[in-house]
Design a protein around this motif. Structure first.
Motif, PDB file in Angstrom:
ATOM      1  N   SER A 191     109.852  24.440 140.998  1.00 46.28           N
ATOM      2  CA  SER A 191     108.433  24.797 141.086  1.00 46.28           C
ATOM      3  C   SER A 191     107.802  24.153 142.307  1.00 46.28           C
ATOM      4  O   SER A 191     108.321  23.173 142.864  1.00 46.28           O
ATOM      5  CB  SER A 191     107.699  24.363 139.816  1.00 46.28           C
ATOM      6  OG  SER A 191     107.805  22.959 139.664  1.00 46.28           O
ATOM      7  N   PHE A 192     106.677  24.721 142.733  1.00 47.50           N
ATOM      8  CA  PHE A 192     105.960  24.231 143.903  1.00 47.50           C
ATOM      9  C   PHE A 192     104.508  24.037 143.489  1.00 47.50           C
ATOM     10  O   PHE A 192     103.872  24.954 142.986  1.00 47.50           O
ATOM     11  CB  PHE A 192     106.057  25.254 145.031  1.00 47.50           C
ATOM     12  CG  PHE A 192     105.481  24.773 146.334  1.00 47.50           C
ATOM     13  CD1 PHE A 192     106.158  23.853 147.119  1.00 47.50           C
ATOM     14  CD2 PHE A 192     104.251  25.252 146.791  1.00 47.50           C
ATOM     15  CE1 PHE A 192     105.635  23.413 148.324  1.00 47.50           C
ATOM     16  CE2 PHE A 192     103.722  24.816 147.995  1.00 47.50           C
ATOM     17  CZ  PHE A 192     104.416  23.894 148.765  1.00 47.50           C
ATOM     18  N   GLN A 193     104.014  22.830 143.700  1.00 50.70           N
ATOM     19  CA  GLN A 193     102.723  22.501 143.111  1.00 50.70           C
ATOM     20  C   GLN A 193     101.753  21.938 144.132  1.00 50.70           C
ATOM     21  O   GLN A 193     102.126  21.132 144.993  1.00 50.70           O
ATOM     22  CB  GLN A 193     102.957  21.456 142.013  1.00 50.70           C
ATOM     23  CG  GLN A 193     101.781  21.280 141.089  1.00 50.70           C
ATOM     24  CD  GLN A 193     102.092  20.312 139.977  1.00 50.70           C
ATOM     25  OE1 GLN A 193     102.821  19.332 140.194  1.00 50.70           O
ATOM     26  NE2 GLN A 193     101.568  20.571 138.798  1.00 50.70           N
ATOM     27  N   PHE A 194     100.493  22.398 144.054  1.00 48.35           N
ATOM     28  CA  PHE A 194      99.411  21.753 144.792  1.00 48.35           C
ATOM     29  C   PHE A 194      98.831  20.748 143.808  1.00 48.35           C
ATOM     30  O   PHE A 194      98.002  21.065 142.960  1.00 48.35           O
ATOM     31  CB  PHE A 194      98.376  22.797 145.230  1.00 48.35           C
ATOM     32  CG  PHE A 194      97.177  22.204 145.910  1.00 48.35           C
ATOM     33  CD1 PHE A 194      97.274  21.052 146.683  1.00 48.35           C
ATOM     34  CD2 PHE A 194      95.937  22.815 145.794  1.00 48.35           C
ATOM     35  CE1 PHE A 194      96.160  20.510 147.315  1.00 48.35           C
ATOM     36  CE2 PHE A 194      94.811  22.277 146.422  1.00 48.35           C
ATOM     37  CZ  PHE A 194      94.928  21.121 147.182  1.00 48.35           C
ATOM     38  N   HIS A 195      99.327  19.521 143.902  1.00 44.70           N
ATOM     39  CA  HIS A 195      99.026  18.487 142.912  1.00 44.70           C
ATOM     40  C   HIS A 195      97.565  18.040 143.029  1.00 44.70           C
ATOM     41  O   HIS A 195      97.027  17.991 144.137  1.00 44.70           O
ATOM     42  CB  HIS A 195      99.976  17.293 143.145  1.00 44.70           C
ATOM     43  CG  HIS A 195     100.074  16.368 141.984  1.00 44.70           C
ATOM     44  ND1 HIS A 195      99.329  15.225 141.909  1.00 44.70           N
ATOM     45  CD2 HIS A 195     100.825  16.426 140.860  1.00 44.70           C
ATOM     46  CE1 HIS A 195      99.619  14.614 140.773  1.00 44.70           C
ATOM     47  NE2 HIS A 195     100.535  15.329 140.116  1.00 44.70           N
ATOM     48  N   PRO A 196      96.924  17.705 141.916  1.00 45.81           N
ATOM     49  CA  PRO A 196      95.511  17.275 141.973  1.00 45.81           C
ATOM     50  C   PRO A 196      95.272  16.085 142.917  1.00 45.81           C
ATOM     51  O   PRO A 196      94.156  15.923 143.416  1.00 45.81           O
ATOM     52  CB  PRO A 196      95.201  16.908 140.518  1.00 45.81           C
ATOM     53  CG  PRO A 196      96.142  17.726 139.710  1.00 45.81           C
ATOM     54  CD  PRO A 196      97.381  17.857 140.521  1.00 45.81           C
ATOM     55  N   THR A 197      96.299  15.282 143.201  1.00 42.62           N
ATOM     56  CA  THR A 197      96.105  14.166 144.152  1.00 42.62           C
ATOM     57  C   THR A 197      95.985  14.668 145.586  1.00 42.62           C
ATOM     58  O   THR A 197      95.697  13.889 146.492  1.00 42.62           O
ATOM     59  CB  THR A 197      97.310  13.205 144.120  1.00 42.62           C
ATOM     60  OG1 THR A 197      98.490  13.968 144.418  1.00 42.62           O
ATOM     61  CG2 THR A 197      97.457  12.510 142.798  1.00 42.62           C
ATOM     62  N   GLY A 198      96.248  15.954 145.804  1.00 43.46           N
ATOM     63  CA  GLY A 198      96.184  16.487 147.160  1.00 43.46           C
ATOM     64  C   GLY A 198      97.550  16.635 147.804  1.00 43.46           C
ATOM     65  O   GLY A 198      97.667  17.057 148.944  1.00 43.46           O
ATOM     66  N   ASN A 199      98.582  16.266 147.059  1.00 42.53           N
ATOM     67  CA  ASN A 199      99.943  16.369 147.587  1.00 42.53           C
ATOM     68  C   ASN A 199     100.532  17.747 147.275  1.00 42.53           C
ATOM     69  O   ASN A 199     100.221  18.329 146.249  1.00 42.53           O
ATOM     70  CB  ASN A 199     100.796  15.288 146.933  1.00 42.53           C
ATOM     71  CG  ASN A 199     101.895  14.797 147.854  1.00 42.53           C
ATOM     72  OD1 ASN A 199     102.058  15.311 148.953  1.00 42.53           O
ATOM     73  ND2 ASN A 199     102.629  13.795 147.401  1.00 42.53           N
ATOM     74  N   LEU A 200     101.379  18.242 148.197  1.00 44.06           N
ATOM     75  CA  LEU A 200     102.166  19.430 147.884  1.00 44.06           C
ATOM     76  C   LEU A 200     103.530  18.936 147.430  1.00 44.06           C
ATOM     77  O   LEU A 200     104.138  18.097 148.097  1.00 44.06           O
ATOM     78  CB  LEU A 200     102.346  20.315 149.117  1.00 44.06           C
ATOM     79  CG  LEU A 200     101.128  21.076 149.622  1.00 44.06           C
ATOM     80  CD1 LEU A 200     101.467  21.758 150.936  1.00 44.06           C
ATOM     81  CD2 LEU A 200     100.671  22.108 148.599  1.00 44.06           C
ATOM     82  N   LEU A 201     104.017  19.444 146.301  1.00 38.54           N
ATOM     83  CA  LEU A 201     105.272  18.944 145.748  1.00 38.54           C
ATOM     84  C   LEU A 201     106.231  20.089 145.468  1.00 38.54           C
ATOM     85  O   LEU A 201     105.840  21.108 144.900  1.00 38.54           O
ATOM     86  CB  LEU A 201     105.007  18.234 144.409  1.00 38.54           C
ATOM     87  CG  LEU A 201     104.175  16.959 144.436  1.00 38.54           C
ATOM     88  CD1 LEU A 201     103.896  16.514 143.007  1.00 38.54           C
ATOM     89  CD2 LEU A 201     104.901  15.873 145.197  1.00 38.54           C
ATOM     90  N   LEU A 202     107.481  19.888 145.888  1.00 38.32           N
ATOM     91  CA  LEU A 202     108.526  20.818 145.501  1.00 38.32           C
ATOM     92  C   LEU A 202     109.407  20.084 144.483  1.00 38.32           C
ATOM     93  O   LEU A 202     109.971  19.035 144.796  1.00 38.32           O
ATOM     94  CB  LEU A 202     109.352  21.232 146.722  1.00 38.32           C
ATOM     95  CG  LEU A 202     110.518  22.181 146.457  1.00 38.32           C
ATOM     96  CD1 LEU A 202     110.021  23.556 146.028  1.00 38.32           C
ATOM     97  CD2 LEU A 202     111.392  22.316 147.695  1.00 38.32           C
ATOM     98  N   LEU A 203     109.483  20.627 143.278  1.00 39.92           N
ATOM     99  CA  LEU A 203     110.222  19.950 142.202  1.00 39.92           C
ATOM    100  C   LEU A 203     111.434  20.766 141.812  1.00 39.92           C
ATOM    101  O   LEU A 203     111.357  22.002 141.747  1.00 39.92           O
ATOM    102  CB  LEU A 203     109.317  19.783 140.979  1.00 39.92           C
ATOM    103  CG  LEU A 203     107.973  19.087 141.225  1.00 39.92           C
ATOM    104  CD1 LEU A 203     107.107  19.150 139.980  1.00 39.92           C
ATOM    105  CD2 LEU A 203     108.199  17.646 141.647  1.00 39.92           C
ATOM    106  N   ASN A 204     112.550  20.085 141.541  1.00 37.18           N
ATOM    107  CA  ASN A 204     113.721  20.833 141.069  1.00 37.18           C
ATOM    108  C   ASN A 204     113.669  20.970 139.544  1.00 37.18           C
ATOM    109  O   ASN A 204     112.703  20.525 138.906  1.00 37.18           O
ATOM    110  CB  ASN A 204     115.029  20.220 141.598  1.00 37.18           C
ATOM    111  CG  ASN A 204     115.446  18.947 140.887  1.00 37.18           C
ATOM    112  OD1 ASN A 204     114.784  18.505 139.945  1.00 37.18           O
ATOM    113  ND2 ASN A 204     116.550  18.377 141.349  1.00 37.18           N
ATOM    114  N   GLY A 205     114.685  21.582 138.969  1.00 40.81           N
ATOM    115  CA  GLY A 205     114.678  21.923 137.548  1.00 40.81           C
ATOM    116  C   GLY A 205     114.405  20.743 136.627  1.00 40.81           C
ATOM    117  O   GLY A 205     113.785  20.904 135.571  1.00 40.81           O
TER     118      GLY A 205
END
Ligand SMILES: *[C@@H]1O[C@H](CO)[C@@H](O)[C@H](O)[C@H]1NC(C)=O
Ligand SMILES: *[C@@H]1O[C@H](CO)[C@@H](O)[C@H](O)[C@H]1NC(C)=O
Ligand SMILES: *[C@@H]1O[C@H](CO)[C@@H](O)[C@H](O)[C@H]1NC(C)=O
Ligand SMILES: *[C@@H]1O[C@H](CO)[C@@H](O)[C@H](O)[C@H]1NC(C)=O
Ligand SMILES: *[C@@H]1O[C@H](CO)[C@@H](O)[C@H](O)[C@H]1NC(C)=O
Ligand SMILES: *[C@@H]1O[C@H](CO)[C@@H](O)[C@H](O)[C@H]1NC(C)=O
Ligand SMILES: *[C@@H]1O[C@H](CO)[C@@H](O)[C@H](O)[C@H]1NC(C)=O
Length: 792
Positions: free
Chosen positions: A103-117
């Motif tokens: 998944s790819f997330q625009f995290h509430p802290t302002g970070n963009l995160l790419l997460l694996n399974g």
């Protein structure tokens, strides 16, 4: 009448403008709403399991989404990417493909995160807690994270992956990467391609000037330029897309490909296809490390293929020949004395800093060929050596770290690699699929084809011999008689060796040939051209000789004879005292004679050249497209009569009807190549017209068409000259060295106009050579030329 027409069009334009203003007023509210709805809210997430889910730009030109790898893998893996409408990826979050649970997330802290399974962070933008409150993707393909004041804090344009988009500013701080390869801009305005953490620079091109803070930018019309405050008024063009300027729905982008080459592509909105419009290194085998360590690159037709130096080696990964090769037996474990594998026509690639400094393994020495082999053999730190058989005696010694080779019949280079005896040379490519050979591609099919073709050729040659065995031409008899009659003489290699004093006095070199001066037994001075890398057979060669020698024209260099013996393919031409036009036209290092061609002479050369080409196109028995018209191929005799040379090799049209035959191998020279060469369109006589137009412009201006300088306002000669021409400033285009000379301005204007017609991007707009001659001679008039780029 004309006046009324004008006022009508003006009225029409005013109406149209009113319309568009009205329209934009109507559309404005909806657009701003659209932009608002395209804001990505903190906490939003994209899932690889749902590739239809996207974060799109306002008018959907770009979107951020998970895309499956291409070619597909099993099980499928995905990259979170920004894609251009149609599906062309232009940026990605990290380079690790992930499975469908990612998944790819625009995290509430302002970070963009790419997460694996399993929820591990694989990539992040490093922007947590910087006050970022919004994210959006704009219609130029830039993903921007902005803080409360709306100012960008992070953007994908500032963190490019392997692609540069129009309107993206690429500075010296940014790098495009793909695998071990990288592309960067340097403070000297140079753009470079490097391998393995910048250790090898295998392509370096640019200004080499002291700049303040250069940036590289690609315009949407496909022009790549370097900009700097010290370069006024605009940037310096580094490259341009072959389709530049055309089409409104076309995205052009620069991409560092996985094969280490830098290409410019264009893609039509919504189509999802990409076309190569420019490539940095046309010879893919010269890309460092393309075939991996100990891999040897060669061409199978147009395609580069990777293999091993010999059967003493095997592929590291039999499924992927680009991973390189390893010795079947390491030399340390060798039961017998180590020996050298000799590889003719092979170059072990050597680039800076390898070739400049004696660091990281590579060292240069000036020694003979056999010493190059022997010194390496006896030196325990040397693993291989390569010698350039070009008379310089340069020898490069290689240590085991990384060796990458290029093999081609056209290369004048021999290489040696240490192996355990016995040496097991590669079978001829294609015939046997040797286990470690790497050329495994359905080899039995190829074998059958090759054997079939060979049998066919044997039968053909046999029957030819049967027909022709009594013809003196094929037995090299009656030389003197033949010379007198104008038929080409067949020389033996020995004879030519004698008449050139062992190929001693070199007159010049071309891409695939070297030319030597010689004197025949009857005291005729000749130019002996030794062709290299001509892979065609004897028969084809003789056919081409036949066609070349059937040409008889004052403005064509005459073929006196030839030699076709074993691997030797040699042509013997009449000798031209004043060498080639480039020597007299350009102020380069070679122009030592300091002679200046006056205008009258130049104009006669221009007409003579045009007549020679006209003859090739229209008047001789078989139509010949020259394919490589350039000043180097225009020779001048003692009276400065122009003689076109180098025509008729591997590019014959068998009949006038068959003009649209495409060529399998590109000849020709950059700068003079018509756009259709690179666009893979049919090559016709119009392509020669284009090259001639470039030469004509050079004859007038005394400048190379591809050299940009302050004098041409840092533009290509043709572009700059057209601008001056439009301003009515014809004198600016004329060679400054002619200022004090007598110049017939009427002829100059005619020549310039013709040249702009000749270099029209659209082949069908270019005149035929016959017309060119007539216009130059003043027999026919020609309209004022449109812009060569055809943008009107
Ligand atoms: C996710 O990444 C972590 C750390 O790299 C790894 O241990 C884990 O196996 C990965 N999970 C999946 C499903 O790939
Ligand atoms: C989308 O927006 C970009 C930039 O604003 C513009 O250049 C492009 O023409 C637009 N495309 C369409 C189809 O409206
Ligand atoms: C927003 O970002 C800009 C640029 O990084 C910075 O100069 C500014 O101080 C930031 N403003 C806030 C309120 O964080
Ligand atoms: C690129 O640079 C130009 C000139 O400095 C500037 O106007 C433009 O906004 C920049 N583009 C981006 C995307 O930063
Ligand atoms: C820049 O490129 C030119 C070739 O275009 C080269 O001669 C020069 O050495 C390069 N300069 C640097 C600093 O790499
Ligand atoms: C380049 O410019 C800088 C700053 O103006 C100067 O210090 C340096 O000597 C210059 N270098 C060259 C090679 O001209
Ligand atoms: C192997 O090398 C040694 C030392 O260089 C030499 O004395 C010997 O004759 C060589 N053996 C063979 C079989 O060449």
């Amino acid at each position: 009448m004309i006046m009324t027409m004008r006022s009508m069009t003006i009225q029409l334009q005013v109406k149209l403008q009113l319309h568009s203003i009205l329209l934009s007023f109507l559309l404005l509210p909806t657009i701003s709403v659209a932009i608002l709805t395209k804001q990505i809210q903190p906490g939003s997430t994209l899932y690889a399991s749902n590739t239809t889910q996207t974060w799109s730009s306002p008018n959907n030109t770009f979107s951020l989404t998970f895309i499956p790898l291409n070619p597909p893998t099993s099980p499928p893996s995905y990259l979170a990417s920004i894609v251009f409408s149609g599906g062309i990826p232009v940026w990605s979050a990290g380079t690790t493909p992930l499975d469908s649970n990612a998944s790819f997330q625009f995290h509430p802290t302002g970070n963009l995160l790419l997460l694996n399974g399993t929820g591990h962070t694989i990539w992040d933008s490093g922007t947590a807690n910087l006050g970022i409150s919004s994210a959006s993707l704009d219609d130029y393909g830039n993903f921007v994270l902005a803080n409360g004041t709306g100012l960008p804090v992070w953007s994908s344009f500032d963190h490019p992956t392997n692609t540069l988009l129009p309107s993206q500013n690429f500075t010296t701080k940014q790098v495009l990467r793909n695998g071990l390869y990288s592309f960067s801009l340097h403070s000297y305005g140079n753009i470079t391609l490097k391998w393995n953490n910048d250790s090898i620079v295998y392509w370096n091109q640019g200004l080499n000037k002291n700049l303040t803070s250069p940036t590289l930018g690609l315009q949407s019309n496909g022009i790549l330029s370097v900009y700097d405050t010290t370069i006024v008024p605009r940037g310096v063009v580094m490259a341009y897309s072959n389709d530049h300027g055309e089409g409104s729905d076309i995205l052009r982008f620069l991409k560092l490909d996985e094969d280490g080459n830098l290409r410019m592509y264009s893609s039509v909105r919504g189509r999802g296809n990409e076309t190569v419009e420019w490539v940095a290194i046309e010879d893919q085998c010269r890309v460092f490390g393309y075939c991996g360590n100990m891999g040897i690159c060669r061409y199978n037709g147009k395609n580069p293929i990777c293999g091993c130096p010999s059967q003493n080696f095997e592929l590291v990964d039999p499924k992927d020949s680009r991973k390189g090769c390893k010795r079947k037996m390491e030399i340390e474990n060798c039961p017998l004395n180590v020996t050298m594998l000799d590889m003719e026509h092979t170059l072990l690639l050597t680039y800076p800093p390898q070739s400049i400094f004696a660091i990281d393994g590579s060292q240069i020495f000036f020694v003979g060929i056999s010493a190059c082999r022997l010194n390496c053999l006896v030196n325990p730190t040397c693993d291989a050596s390569t010698t350039l058989s070009d008379g310089t005696g340069m020898c490069y010694y290689k240590t085991p770290e990384f060796i990458t080779g290029y093999q081609s019949a056209a290369l004048r280079s021999t290489s040696y690699v240490k192996v355990c005896p016995p040496v097991l040379p590669n079978p001829s490519p294609g015939l046997v699929s040797g286990k470690g050979g790497g050329w495994r591609m359905q080899s039995w099919v190829i074998a059958i084809v090759v054997i079939g073709v060979a049998l066919g050729l044997i039968v053909l040659e046999g029957s030819l011999w049967w027909c022709c065995r009594s013809s003196p031409k094929f037995e090299g008899l009656n030389d003197l008689f033949e010379y007198a009659s104008g038929a080409p003489i067949q020389f033996s290699f020995k004879e030519l060796q004698r008449c050139t004093n062992g190929f001693k006095e070199k007159l010049g070199t071309g891409g695939f040939s070297a030319v030597y001066k010689g004197v025949l037994a009857n005291r005729t001075v000749v130019a002996v051209k030794q062709l290299e890398g001509i892979e065609q057979g004897e028969k084809q060669f003789r056919m081409e000789i036949g066609a070349i020698s059937s040409t008889h024209h004052l403005n064509l260099v005459r073929l006196i004879g030839f030699c076709s013996e074993g691997r030797h393919r040699i042509l013997v031409y009449e000798f031209m005292q004043n060498r080639s036009l480039d020597n007299l036209l350009f102020q380069t290092g070679d122009n030592k004679s300091g002679k200046l061609l006056n205008w009258e002479c130049r104009f006669n050369i221009a007409i003579g050249t045009a007549r020679g080409i006209t003859y090739l196109h229209d008047e001789c028995r078989v139509c010949i497209v020259h394919c490589d018209i350039k000043p180097e191929n225009i020779l001048l005799n003692e009276n400065y009569t122009a003689k076109v040379s180098d025509f008729g090799l591997s590019k014959l049209n068998t009949s006038k009807e068959n003009k649209y035959r495409t060529l399998t191998n590109i000849r020709g020279t950059r700068g003079y190549l018509a756009p259709e060469w690179l666009a893979n369109l049919p090559i016709t006589s119009e392509s020669d017209v284009y090259s001639y137009g470039m030469v004509l412009l050079e004859i007038v201006s005394g400048r190379r068409n591809f050299e940009v300088s302050a004098e041409t306002n840092w533009k290509m000669l043709s572009v700059w000259a057209y601008e001056e021409f439009e301003k009515g400033n014809v004198t600016a285009i004329v060679d400054r060295r002619l200022v004090k000379e007598e110049v017939d301005m009427e002829q100059v204007v005619r020549a310039i106009q013709v040249s702009f017609w000749c270099i029209q991007e659209q082949p069908l707009r270019r005149p035929r050579m016959e017309k060119v001659v007539q216009v130059l001679e003043g027999i026919t008039k020609i309209d004022s030329p449109p812009s060569p780029k055809g943008r009107e």
